[in-house]
Design a protein around this motif. Structure first.
Motif: not given
Lengths: 98, 539
Positions: A83, A85-87, A89-90, A92-93, B245, B299, B308-309, B311-312
């Protein structure tokens, strides 16, 4: 479980938990900047470890019980890790214009 | 199916009366209590489904208002998922068979087993209470911020029902894990266990590791509604996507709670109807564990378009492709088991073939949705609806019904008409495909889910869907009819009507209260059909 811990050990753990609660409250009054949350979480994790090892008796139990207890934490790491990891890398683009 | 005489002294003949059932600690009676309960909820959920299909017969929203339609599809989802599919196989066939397959007298914790049924009932009643108080309209996913900030329906009550039912699930999983570890009969090593036990064990892991997360998540939504917590409120630093999440961390693995037991059932049935050892037994056993574990890492494929990113999303997409591998392993191994098998065309065979066909379509279309780019087009369309019904109904319900047809003589001591069993399997298979295959097409063409009206060009596909649902409903009603009718006939099932291997087939139908007269000793691998046939020839 065959192991029986001494009363003294239980009182020591109980005292440590109370002391750590006092420390948590005291530290909350000091501004540690970015360390505020990590320090609070570290103290909480330490207290949880004491409860699991001694009050729940995992320290003296079978390897299977230890694996069961550890797997709960592994799953927690998966939940928090991915979770976060999502926050992380959001951003990054970027978006056009930003 | 072979028939035989009466078996008195069975668990059904033990003390009668309502109290003896409501306070029973016998895993078999608790399984029957669950079977009755989930059948009632399946019918309630089915009624909501019938309402949805009736509304979608015409393009205009003429049967329900938009608000009422929202409540109908929400309750269809909530009832079917939390009060039918999740407990379906584990709480009925699992409760009945896990101790017997282990060679034990009962589950490790019989009182906790009964407690799980009561928790299930309390949760179900609260959710039904939400229905009677006006319903709930969030969708079964309870997505924030709508559920936490906007909906003025009975979200808290319905969520509380789901929260309590979650504990029932945890207790069942806990009981199975301890039973499998501690109560296996002498000689029943891990790799002699029937694959149904492996599947139930893997399912139990998911129940124990995942359910607490959704319980906490639902509690947070309740706290946010009632007490103004701001976990999911972006105005004060919360994040609605955090809910997704937490929710999908449980709810994707929950798909495996629904499908893994079905896979376990099919492994038993495939071997029995093919008269062969399962092809690649250990690989099929390990694939259950692999699905349970890898299933926890995918998930985010429900969240590709949620902010959501990317990359994720990439990582979730790759792992989604990987989780398809153990499912494919099972499917190939079932097919390899049937290859050159001595297949008997009895009613369980029809359910096996139906399951494999529908699960195959459901699994492969899951790969479409796991691909990030394609999901942008298909997300929230009827393609998704069709996909998950192929998995949950095509897989989960077909597996459940296959198992019920296979073990019904063992559970009740009674047989059912074979021809009716075959006709029902065909009706369900045809009706299901007619209902949901058009939804792949209409979804790909762009029809979004969760609306009560749609453009006219989609009508023909929706009419096919509603027609199929009618056939499907007739199939289900037929099953209920002949199974209930069989209960009014004398007990006529032999101990082993299918000529199958396994400890449950070595004891009378129905079993005695403590299952075994003496503790069984296991001396051979599971599914030793060929060895038994050779021995029979030698004798």
């Amino acid at each position: 479980m065959s192991h029986i811990s001494s009363k003294g050990l239980y009182y020591t753990i109980f005292g440590t938990l109370i002391a750590m609660t006092v420390v948590t409250v005291a530290i909350a009054r000091i501004d540690l900047g970015a360390l505020n949350t990590p320090v609070a979480l570290a103290i909480a994790a330490f207290k949880a470890t004491l409860v699991i090892l001694f009050f729940m008796g995992v320290k003296y139990n079978t390897p299977l019980t230890k694996v069961v207890a550890a797997s709960g934490f592994l799953w927690l790491i998966i939940l928090f890790g991915i979770t976060m990891g999502d926050y992380l890398t959001r951003a990054w683009i970027g978006f056009p214009g930003r | 199916m072979t028939h035989a005489g009466n078996n008195s002294g069975s668990y059904l003949d033990a003390p009668h009366g309502i109290a003896s059932w409501l306070l029973t600690k016998d895993h078999k009676r608790i399984a029957i209590l669950y079977l009755i309960s989930i059948t009632v909820f399946f019918m309630i959920g089915g009624l909501f489904a019938a309402g949805i299909r009736a509304e979608l017969l015409t393009p205009a929203g003429d049967l329900f208002t938009a608000d009422l339609y929202n409540k109908v599809f929400t309750l269809h989802g909530v009832v079917m998922i939390f009060f039918f599919l999740i407990p379906s196989i584990p709480a009925t066939l699992g409760n009945f068979l896990v101790p017997i397959m282990c060679g034990a007298k009962d589950l490790a914790f019989p009182r906790i087993n009964l407690l799980s049924w009561y928790l299930y009932l309390i949760g179900a009643m609260l959710t039904l209470g939400a229905v009677f108080m006006g319903g709930v309209d969030t969708g079964w996913t309870f997505y924030t911020p709508y559920s936490s900030m906007a909906s003025n329906t009975n979200v808290t009550l319905a969520a509380l029902g789901v929260f309590i039912a979650g504990f029932s699930s945890i207790l069942t999983g806990f009981n199975f894990i301890v039973t499998v570890h501690r109560m296996r009969a002498p000689g029943l090593t891990w790799f002699r266990m029937p694959l149904f036990l492996w599947a139930m064990y893997a399912t139990s892991l998911v129940m124990i590791l995942g359910t607490p997360v959704v319980a906490i998540t639902i509690l947070l939504v309740g706290a946010e509604r009632a007490l103004g917590f701001a976990i999911f409120d972006p105005r004060v630093g919360g994040d609605p996507v955090l809910f997704q999440h937490l929710f999908w961390f449980y709810s994707h693995p929950a798909v495996y709670i629904m499908i893994l037991p079905g896979m376990g059932v099919i492994s038993e049935l495939v071997a029995a109807v093919s008269r062969k050892q399962i092809f690649g037994y250990s690989v099929v056993a390990y694939s259950s564990l692999a699905i349970a574990i890898i299933g926890f890492l995918v998930w985010g494929h429900h969240m590709f378009v949620s902010s959501q990113s990317i990359y994720a999303g990439l990582v979730f997409s790759i792992i989604t492709m990987i989780v398809a591998v153990p499912s494919a392993v099972k499917t190939f191994n079932w097919a390899a088991t049937m290859y050159k098998g001595s297949i008997t065309w009895e009613s369980p065979t029809y359910w096996v073939i139906g399951f494999i066909g529908l699960f195959l379509v459901g699994g492969l279309t899951g790969l479409f949705l796991g691909a990030m780019g394609l999901d942008v087009h298909l997300h929230d369309t009827y393609f998704v609806v069709a996909h998950f019904h192929y998995i949950m109904v095509g897989g989960g319900v077909m597996g459940f019904l296959g198992g019920i047809h296979f073990w019904w003589p063992k559970m009740t001591g009674r047989t059912y008409p074979e021809t009716a069993g075959k006709i029902a399997a065909i009706l369900v298979f045809v009706g299901f495909n007619l209902t949901f295959f058009p939804q792949f097409v209409v979804g790909y063409l762009g029809m979004p889910r969760r609306y009560h009206a749609y453009p006219e060009e989609f009508q023909i596909l929706n009419v096919m869907s509603t027609g199929g649902a009618t056939v499907l409903g007739i199939g289900y009603l037929l099953i209920v009819t002949y199974l209930v009718a069989s209960l009014f006939k004398p007990r006529n099932a032999s101990a082993n009507p299918w000529g199958a291997t396994g400890l449950e087939w070595d004891i009378p139908s129905p079993p005695i209260t403590l299952n075994f007269e003496t503790e069984p000793i296991v001396t051979e691998d599971a599914y030793n059909y060929i060895g038994r046939a050779q021995k029979a020839r030698e004798n």
